[in-house]
Structure formats: structure tokens, C-alpha cells
Motif scaffolding. Sequence first.
Motif, PDB file in Angstrom:
ATOM      1  N   ARG A 109       1.464  -8.974   0.260  1.00 14.59           N
ATOM      2  CA  ARG A 109       2.838  -8.336   0.660  1.00 14.59           C
ATOM      3  C   ARG A 109       2.527  -7.341   1.877  1.00 14.59           C
ATOM      4  O   ARG A 109       2.948  -7.239   2.763  1.00 14.59           O
ATOM      5  CB  ARG A 109       3.210  -7.701  -0.407  1.00 14.59           C
ATOM      6  CG  ARG A 109       4.842  -7.259   0.045  1.00 14.59           C
ATOM      7  CD  ARG A 109       5.541  -6.544  -1.099  1.00 14.59           C
ATOM      8  NE  ARG A 109       5.490  -7.361  -2.275  1.00 14.59           N
ATOM      9  CZ  ARG A 109       4.863  -7.152  -3.624  1.00 14.59           C
ATOM     10  NH1 ARG A 109       4.071  -5.595  -3.534  1.00 14.59           N
ATOM     11  NH2 ARG A 109       4.738  -7.849  -4.708  1.00 14.59           N
ATOM     12  N   ARG A 110       1.603  -6.542   1.745  1.00 10.82           N
ATOM     13  CA  ARG A 110       1.219  -5.310   2.590  1.00 10.82           C
ATOM     14  C   ARG A 110       0.710  -5.985   3.987  1.00 10.82           C
ATOM     15  O   ARG A 110       1.095  -5.404   5.063  1.00 10.82           O
ATOM     16  CB  ARG A 110       0.369  -4.274   2.199  1.00 10.82           C
ATOM     17  CG  ARG A 110       0.948  -3.622   1.025  1.00 10.82           C
ATOM     18  CD  ARG A 110       0.335  -2.220   0.693  1.00 10.82           C
ATOM     19  NE  ARG A 110      -1.225  -2.212   0.859  1.00 10.82           N
ATOM     20  CZ  ARG A 110      -1.937  -2.298   0.086  1.00 10.82           C
ATOM     21  NH1 ARG A 110      -1.541  -2.622  -1.337  1.00 10.82           N
ATOM     22  NH2 ARG A 110      -3.165  -2.138   0.215  1.00 10.82           N
ATOM     23  N   ALA A 111      -0.123  -7.029   3.821  1.00 12.63           N
ATOM     24  CA  ALA A 111      -0.611  -7.600   5.098  1.00 12.63           C
ATOM     25  C   ALA A 111       0.379  -8.329   5.693  1.00 12.63           C
ATOM     26  O   ALA A 111       0.501  -8.353   6.915  1.00 12.63           O
ATOM     27  CB  ALA A 111      -1.725  -8.746   4.647  1.00 12.63           C
ATOM     28  N   TYR A 112       1.391  -8.923   4.930  1.00  9.81           N
ATOM     29  CA  TYR A 112       2.415  -9.850   5.728  1.00  9.81           C
ATOM     30  C   TYR A 112       3.467  -8.890   6.464  1.00  9.81           C
ATOM     31  O   TYR A 112       4.155  -8.922   7.321  1.00  9.81           O
ATOM     32  CB  TYR A 112       3.021 -10.996   4.909  1.00  9.81           C
ATOM     33  CG  TYR A 112       2.367 -11.990   5.181  1.00  9.81           C
ATOM     34  CD1 TYR A 112       2.899 -13.133   5.609  1.00  9.81           C
ATOM     35  CD2 TYR A 112       1.129 -12.346   4.258  1.00  9.81           C
ATOM     36  CE1 TYR A 112       2.357 -14.393   5.933  1.00  9.81           C
ATOM     37  CE2 TYR A 112       0.498 -13.647   4.662  1.00  9.81           C
ATOM     38  CZ  TYR A 112       1.010 -14.566   5.313  1.00  9.81           C
ATOM     39  OH  TYR A 112       0.423 -15.606   5.621  1.00  9.81           O
ATOM     40  N   PHE A 113       3.581  -7.351   5.679  1.00  9.87           N
ATOM     41  CA  PHE A 113       4.341  -6.586   6.579  1.00  9.87           C
ATOM     42  C   PHE A 113       3.525  -6.377   7.829  1.00  9.87           C
ATOM     43  O   PHE A 113       4.591  -6.497   9.001  1.00  9.87           O
ATOM     44  CB  PHE A 113       4.510  -5.349   5.887  1.00  9.87           C
ATOM     45  CG  PHE A 113       5.149  -5.081   4.692  1.00  9.87           C
ATOM     46  CD1 PHE A 113       6.268  -5.970   4.341  1.00  9.87           C
ATOM     47  CD2 PHE A 113       4.732  -4.241   3.622  1.00  9.87           C
ATOM     48  CE1 PHE A 113       6.987  -5.996   3.082  1.00  9.87           C
ATOM     49  CE2 PHE A 113       5.513  -4.170   2.314  1.00  9.87           C
ATOM     50  CZ  PHE A 113       6.573  -4.897   2.087  1.00  9.87           C
ATOM     51  N   GLN A 114       2.548  -6.168   8.003  1.00 12.98           N
ATOM     52  CA  GLN A 114       1.909  -5.940   9.284  1.00 12.98           C
ATOM     53  C   GLN A 114       2.035  -7.088  10.182  1.00 12.98           C
ATOM     54  O   GLN A 114       2.271  -7.000  11.466  1.00 12.98           O
ATOM     55  CB  GLN A 114       0.332  -5.507   8.868  1.00 12.98           C
ATOM     56  CG  GLN A 114       0.276  -4.134   8.325  1.00 12.98           C
ATOM     57  CD  GLN A 114      -1.129  -3.517   8.710  1.00 12.98           C
ATOM     58  OE1 GLN A 114      -1.945  -4.108   9.539  1.00 12.98           O
ATOM     59  NE2 GLN A 114      -1.314  -2.382   8.135  1.00 12.98           N
ATOM     60  N   SER A 152      11.877  -4.475   5.591  1.00  9.44           N
ATOM     61  CA  SER A 152      12.257  -3.727   6.676  1.00  9.44           C
ATOM     62  C   SER A 152      11.553  -2.180   6.838  1.00  9.44           C
ATOM     63  O   SER A 152      10.940  -1.829   7.774  1.00  9.44           O
ATOM     64  CB  SER A 152      13.739  -3.220   6.788  1.00  9.44           C
ATOM     65  OG  SER A 152      14.041  -2.089   7.579  1.00  9.44           O
ATOM     66  N   ALA A 153      11.367  -1.753   5.600  1.00 11.24           N
ATOM     67  CA  ALA A 153      10.615  -0.611   5.411  1.00 11.24           C
ATOM     68  C   ALA A 153       9.175  -0.652   5.474  1.00 11.24           C
ATOM     69  O   ALA A 153       8.423   0.039   6.185  1.00 11.24           O
ATOM     70  CB  ALA A 153      10.961   0.112   4.076  1.00 11.24           C
ATOM     71  N   GLY A 154       8.677  -1.635   4.891  1.00 11.26           N
ATOM     72  CA  GLY A 154       7.197  -1.998   5.212  1.00 11.26           C
ATOM     73  C   GLY A 154       6.815  -2.475   6.558  1.00 11.26           C
ATOM     74  O   GLY A 154       5.697  -2.125   6.981  1.00 11.26           O
ATOM     75  N   GLY A 164      12.204   1.196  10.925  1.00  8.89           N
ATOM     76  CA  GLY A 164      11.550   2.259  10.272  1.00  8.89           C
ATOM     77  C   GLY A 164      11.886   2.250   8.602  1.00  8.89           C
ATOM     78  O   GLY A 164      12.710   1.627   8.241  1.00  8.89           O
ATOM     79  N   GLY A 165      11.102   3.209   8.078  1.00  3.10           N
ATOM     80  CA  GLY A 165      11.532   3.182   6.646  1.00  3.10           C
ATOM     81  C   GLY A 165       9.944   3.418   5.727  1.00  3.10           C
ATOM     82  O   GLY A 165       8.920   3.825   6.517  1.00  3.10           O
TER      83      GLY A 165
END
Length: 444
Positions: A109-114, A152-154, A164-165
Motif C-alpha cells: 500500500r505504501r509503495a503504491y501511494f508513491q 489522497s493522504a498517502g 496533501g494530508g
Amino acid sequence: MDFPVGVWGHYGFRSSPYSTSALRVADGDETLLVGRDHELNLVLRDLFSGTQMVALEGDYGVGKSSLAAVATSKASGWRRESNSVAPLFLATGKPLELEENDSASSLERRAYFQVAGSILASEDRLLREGFVLKQLNDFRHWLTTPTGGGWSAGIGASFPSVIGGSISGGKSRTPNTSAGFTESGVITLIDSWLATIFASPEAGGVILLLDNLEVLSRYPKGVQVFESLRDKLFKRQGLRWIVSGAEGTVRAALSTPKMSGVFPEPIEISPLPHDLVKLVIQRREVAFRTRGDAKLPVSPEGFEDAYVATGRNLRITLGLAERFSLRTEPGDMAWMTPEQRDARFWEWRVLEGEKVIQQVSGRVTETRWKILETLVTRLDGFATSASAAEFGYKSWGSLQSHVQALAALGLLNYTADEDDARRRIVTATEKGRLAVATRPVFAD
């Protein structure tokens, strides 16, 4: 209201020329990366050749993160410079790090935020190159809705110019509907973008950085989580990875039955030769100064002396120079010659080392001092369980009790794994390095 003038402003710099922070991808100033031409070429060659994971192995503070940042910056600029001849690479934000409570899904999940942030930030560039990404506008609209707030936040955490967020994320795993997206649907959509932009390994990819992999040795399921990422992330179409770590964990993680032979061997990052260290400070002086009469609190020559004396660790030496600069009076120092300022730095280092020696006085035998001195002066503060002969011992077993005693006093770090000798790593701490550099002076 009167505000104090910052230390670096007094000396004529916009920020610390001795900052221990890694270079950032956004900065892209490769001139500050000194003595890494060979390693940089290896990383770039692997990326250009379609390698999905490039691994960097080396001691703390040798510059792995800065190397990864500069490589990412250069690779992401190739396409602009070559008129669409080179592979297309997109940069992500700050490095990811494995956390103790991470699962494969949470890191995905964190990788796909980026990844999403990188693609959104590059939208104009991608459109100019003719890439049509389905549902891109729908996705952007969804980000502003309550259901898309977590994404959106991630995304905004890494790309504030996009949105942002603070990071959060949903848990639904059902397909997308016309009303919006679910978490699994978002990942599926981003995968379709990646397949469109990067149809083959040779086409390039979004470069993600995974830093401080030594955390794998600090929690029980770390290696299993890393292994589970092989197909979930590391071999995912359109993604490229630069992973780095210390304590031998990168090499060990890539040597497990599931990972062995899948990716290239790690690129070893050794300490900088001492004759290049002056150049590090000289280039920072030029890059950070705000006026022509800027004065370095510690000159390149003084920095080199400290670097050699404390066992050739760039981050630790930078940290010492920065702390000294912050704890001395710039108004007085500015009137000194460079030689006088360096002499003051040497005196400060001796005092710091004497504090350490006094703290451990009577608790370190001469035998153990010799072990610590060998570690710092001959081995640059880094050794493995295969290095017993370097210390004059036939086996690690006869050396281990001494190492553990020094670790208990904070003079070195000792990482042991009874199942894998490659993870028995010894590294000198700043305290240990200062003590070794000071002890001859203290004895006199």
C-alpha cells in the motif's frame, strides 16, 4: 522582535555544510556525491539493462542512500536528454523503510501511494509522450472524496504538490464500481497504468527506494515479509527497486532459498578513500555558501584528519563537525585562521573522547582496547564473524566474549544470528571511534 542569526548564517552558509542527511532525489545534485563514479555506473547500468532490483550493501554512514538518490535522479532525466531514445524512469519521493509491524500488504500500500504520486506528478510529461491512462481523471476526482481520503493522504505524504494530508488507507478488497474505487481496485488500476507506460523491462519503470534493510534482523518475521515481496512488489511490471542496508542483511536476505539467484548480487559500498574526503567538504562549501567570504568552521584538511582518526565513517565525521560548529561561538571563530579553527576542532574532539574514556575507565582491559583499536584503525569500524584472524584470534568463539563486553559499554554494536554467521556483524560506535582516536593523547 529581534531574532538570533543562525550559526550557519554567521559563517556565510544557507545550511549546514556538514549535514548528515542523505542527498534527496529532488535535489539531483550529483556533484555532492564524491568518489562513487564506479558504483553509480553499476547502478545505472543495471537499471538501463532492465534489472528490477538493484541492491546496495555497506556499513552505516558510507553514503548508500545518497548514491541511490543520485542514481534515481540521473535515470529519471535520461528520457528528457535523449529525445525518447532512453528508457523512461519516474522518481518517487523519500525512501520507504520496513517497519516492525509491516506485512506484505501494508508495504504494498505504501509503495503504491508513491507510485500513484509519481504518475500523477508526471501526468503532463506522460501525455506529451502519447500515453493515455484510463480513468486517470476519475481517480483524481475520487482522491478528493471521503472514500478516497486515505489514498489522497498517502500520495500527498510523498508528493505534496499533488495532494496533501496524512497517511491512512482502506481495507476493502472488492472490485471497483462506478461510484468509486476500493483499495484493491486502486492497485489494479495503477498496475494497468504501469503496463501501459512500461510495456517491457527495457521500457523503464517507477524507481522506488527501500532503505535501512538491517531492520530485517530486528524482528522475527522480517525475512519472511521480505521474501513475500518478491512477486508482490520486486518483480511487479513497471516497478524498479534500489534496496540498501547494513550489517550484512541485504546479502543475507537475497541468499534465502526463495530469493537466491533471482536478483543480482549486492553492490558493495566501501568507505571513501581518505584523499577524497576533502573534496566532499570543498563541494559542499561551494554549494551551500551565500557569500564570497564564507568560512568553514572545520576546513577540508581538518575534516580529513578527523575522518582518518575515527576510522573512515563519513556520517560520523560529518556529525562531529556539525556538533562542534553548533557548540562554538561563531563570532570568535570567524576571526581565526583555518588552522586555528581546525586546532579548536581537534581540542574539542579530544575532550569528547576523554569523556568516553573516563566513562569506561577500569572496565575495559588492555586486551579489549586492542580489539577496539584494531576494529577502528585497521578495519574502518566494521567486521564480521569471519574476521577473527584480523584480531589475532583463531576463531570467533574466543573473541566473542570481548566483543560482547565492549558492546555492553556502548563502544561497538554487535548483531548476532545463531542461524547465519553472515549476520554476526561488529561495528564501532561514535563513542568507540572517539575513544580510539583520543586514547593515545589521553595516555600522554
